[in-house]
Design an enzyme around this catalytic site. Structure first.
Site, PDB file in Angstrom:
ATOM      1  N   LYS A 118      25.946 -27.077 -33.697  1.00  0.00           N
ATOM      2  CA  LYS A 118      26.647 -26.110 -34.544  1.00  0.00           C
ATOM      3  C   LYS A 118      26.895 -26.702 -35.924  1.00  0.00           C
ATOM      4  O   LYS A 118      27.289 -27.872 -36.047  1.00  0.00           O
ATOM      5  CB  LYS A 118      27.962 -25.726 -33.867  1.00  0.00           C
ATOM      6  CG  LYS A 118      28.765 -24.622 -34.566  1.00  0.00           C
ATOM      7  CD  LYS A 118      30.011 -24.314 -33.754  1.00  0.00           C
ATOM      8  CE  LYS A 118      30.882 -23.250 -34.407  1.00  0.00           C
ATOM      9  NZ  LYS A 118      32.086 -22.947 -33.592  1.00  0.00           N
ATOM     10  N   SER A 199      32.967 -18.381 -32.450  1.00  0.00           N
ATOM     11  CA  SER A 199      32.212 -18.678 -33.656  1.00  0.00           C
ATOM     12  C   SER A 199      30.904 -19.418 -33.403  1.00  0.00           C
ATOM     13  O   SER A 199      30.074 -19.540 -34.301  1.00  0.00           O
ATOM     14  CB  SER A 199      33.070 -19.504 -34.613  1.00  0.00           C
ATOM     15  OG  SER A 199      33.407 -20.761 -34.048  1.00  0.00           O
ATOM     16  N   SER A 223      35.686 -19.732 -28.934  1.00  0.00           N
ATOM     17  CA  SER A 223      34.483 -19.859 -29.751  1.00  0.00           C
ATOM     18  C   SER A 223      33.309 -20.509 -29.050  1.00  0.00           C
ATOM     19  O   SER A 223      32.202 -20.519 -29.572  1.00  0.00           O
ATOM     20  CB  SER A 223      34.800 -20.626 -31.042  1.00  0.00           C
ATOM     21  OG  SER A 223      35.514 -19.807 -31.937  1.00  0.00           O
TER      22      SER A 223
END
Length: 534
Positions: A118, A199, A223
């Site tokens: 990420k 996210s 997330s």
């Protein structure tokens, strides 16, 4: 049926270690062997690791296959927008791991395994760590976050960076999950017009689409688990403090953690084994070395036979799907106990949590920005980031604003009595609620439906969450939370959550693994434009 690499390659895998370490397969032979197993996207991390260990495969062939998959599915074709960038030295990393095998050095099941990270986690190399924001376009720190350093030490190949909800979805209450100014909108591989949640949107979509053997996500509240749930993969949020958060763009030192997002529970356990451990510069991890271990050990389809499973049933859960999941748990030998969560003051927990996140965002982001190497990023505070967004509104604010940033900027700091009260209240309420459910019912783990099905993405109109969410209590308490595919609801994936007491990460993984083996509920995405086009 998923193909077992050991069966597919037969006698090749029967070679003794001494034979193949001295003469691992050539690139051509490894590529041919990989082709025999079926498409790369169908293989799980542990299967690839088995092939590398036994000499049928090599890291270079696997890495090349994933780079080709990214080009075919993410950069063109369905165009998922899950990957922001690939590292230019990925193949060189893979060759280095193969070279080590020629000397007889094997680091373990992560040796030569390509993963995606990420883009709020720092990775050494010429790729910026942006958190999806153009304000961090120059943030090329050339340093590895400790969790990445641990993965490299275990032999992992860092393939590239994944898209995310910008600033980990805390810029605005009206944000569209999966969108960032750097990466655009990540699409859900199960229906391209549907949202990928956030996210860790890109990591979830990439894991589902087979763009790498696994991906790293981060979670403050939901997330990891929500993107994993809606993309139909496994996501694991460890106990907060099991994995270092240093050199990760922060929201909250009270709740932030990184975790694996994979196609199987075994893969997540292998990843976590490499990631976990104490970091002297992250005080939350002081106990991590005491608790860490081999999380892939002891995983068994019989793992439920001695477990008591507490059930938190949300009124808006998919009743038929959830009932089927409970039946599988019972079939596995678990004792099922229905829990009463009606007295949990979720509203008060949520109010306190929001105050904590706002206050810690302002303080922690400033600390991160001010700790960057000189000359990379001119912004040193949240106010600076907000000013950048305003000055670049045509690129940053065209779909939604920065109202949550504005609220955070008004907070008074980490010594504010109101913040300290909110922290103590929200954490104690969430922790006590879970601990009482475990203790009063003698439950080993608690299950709940992770998420509702993905909604249609509507840039500029926010998110349209539907169905339950299981993330808040373990997020605020800092307890481990695993989601495993439970099946399709309204034609789209939803997950089954397994929540355990603090530091009981291994037990949670054992329960999730047994359920996964009994249910076989993961569905391979086919990238339809909409549900109606399936």
């Amino acid at each position: 049926m998923r193909l077992n690499i050991a069966l597919a390659l037969g006698c090749i895998l029967a070679l003794p270690a001494s034979a193949w370490i001295e003469a691992p397969p050539s690139m051509d032979q490894a590529t041919a062997n990989l082709a025999k197993t079926g498409p790369i996207e169908n293989l799980e991390l542990w299967q690839l690791a088995e092939g590398i260990e036994n000499g049928a495969l090599n890291s270079e062939a696997i890495t090349a296959a994933y780079l080709a998959r990214i080009a075919a599915v993410d950069d063109s074709g369905p165009t998922l927008n899950a990957v922001i960038a690939t590292l230019p030295d990925a193949v060189d990393q893979a060759r280095a791991m193969d070279a080590e095998l020629r000397t007889g050095k094997y680091r373990g099941p992560m040796h030569g395994i390509p993963i995606l990270v990420k883009d709020n986690v720092e990775v050494a190399g010429p790729i910026a760590t942006t958190a999806g924001s153009l304000a961090l376009a120059g943030n090329i720190t050339n340093r590895d976050a400790p969790l990445i350093a641990r993965l490299r030490e275990a032999g992992a190949v860092i393939l590239g960076k994944t898209n995310l909800s910008e600033w980990a979805n805390i810029r605005s209450d009206n944000s569209t999950s999966g969108w960032s100014a750097v990466g655009g909108l990540t699409r859900n591989p199960h229906a391209l017009d549907r949202n990928s949640c956030g996210s860790s949107s890109g990591s979830g979509a990439a894991a589902a689409a087979g763009l790498a053997a696994a991906a790293i996500g981060t979670e403050t509240d939901g997330s990891i688990t929500c993107p994993a749930g809606v993309s139909g993969v496994v996501g694991f949020k460890p106990t907060v403090g099991l994995v270092s958060r240093r050199f990760v763009v922060p929201i909250s030192h009270s709740q932030d953690t990184a975790g694996p997002m994979t196609r199987s529970v075994r893969d997540a356990a292998i990843m976590l084994t490499a990631m976990a451990g104490s970091d002297p510069q992250d005080p939350a991890t002081a106990e991590a070395d005491r608790w860490r271990g081999n999380y892939a050990a002891g995983l068994s389809v019989d793992g439920l036979k001695t477990m008591r499973i507490g059930v938190l049933r949300a009124p808006n859960a998919d009743a038929a799907l959830f009932d089927a999941a409970m039946a599988k748990l019972k079939d596995g030998g678990a004792e099922i106990i229905m829990l009463d969560g009606s007295k949990i003051d979720r509203q008060k927990i949520g109010q306190g949590e929001f105050k904590v996140l706002l206050t810690e965002l302002k303080a922690d982001l400033a600390s991160y920005l001010q700790g960057l190497p000189d000359g990379l990023v001119p912004h040193k505070t949240l106010a600076d980031i907000m000013a950048f967004n305003t000055a670049n509104a045509d690129r940053e604010l065209q779909y939604f604003g920065q109202d949550t940033f504005e609220a955070a900027e008004k907070e008074k700091g980490l010594d504010d009595p109101a913040y300290l009260e909110a922290l103590a209240t929200s954490r104690s309420l969430a922790t006590n609620a879970l601990n009482q459910l475990f203790a009063n019912n003698k439950a080993d783990v608690i299950i709940a439906q992770t998420n509702g099905p993905a909604w249609v993405s509507t840039l500029g109109k926010g998110d349209a969450f539907a169905g339950p969410s299981a993330s808040q209590l373990p997020a605020v308490a800092g307890f481990p939370h695993l989601t495993v595919p439970m099946g399709l609801s309204s034609g789209l994936p939803v997950g089954l959550s397994f929540i355990g007491p603090k530091w009981h990460d291994h037990m949670v993984l054992k329960a999730g693994f047994a359920y996964e083996q009994l249910s076989k509920a993961r569905v391979t995405p086919t990238f339809p434009a909409t549900l109606e086009s399936k």
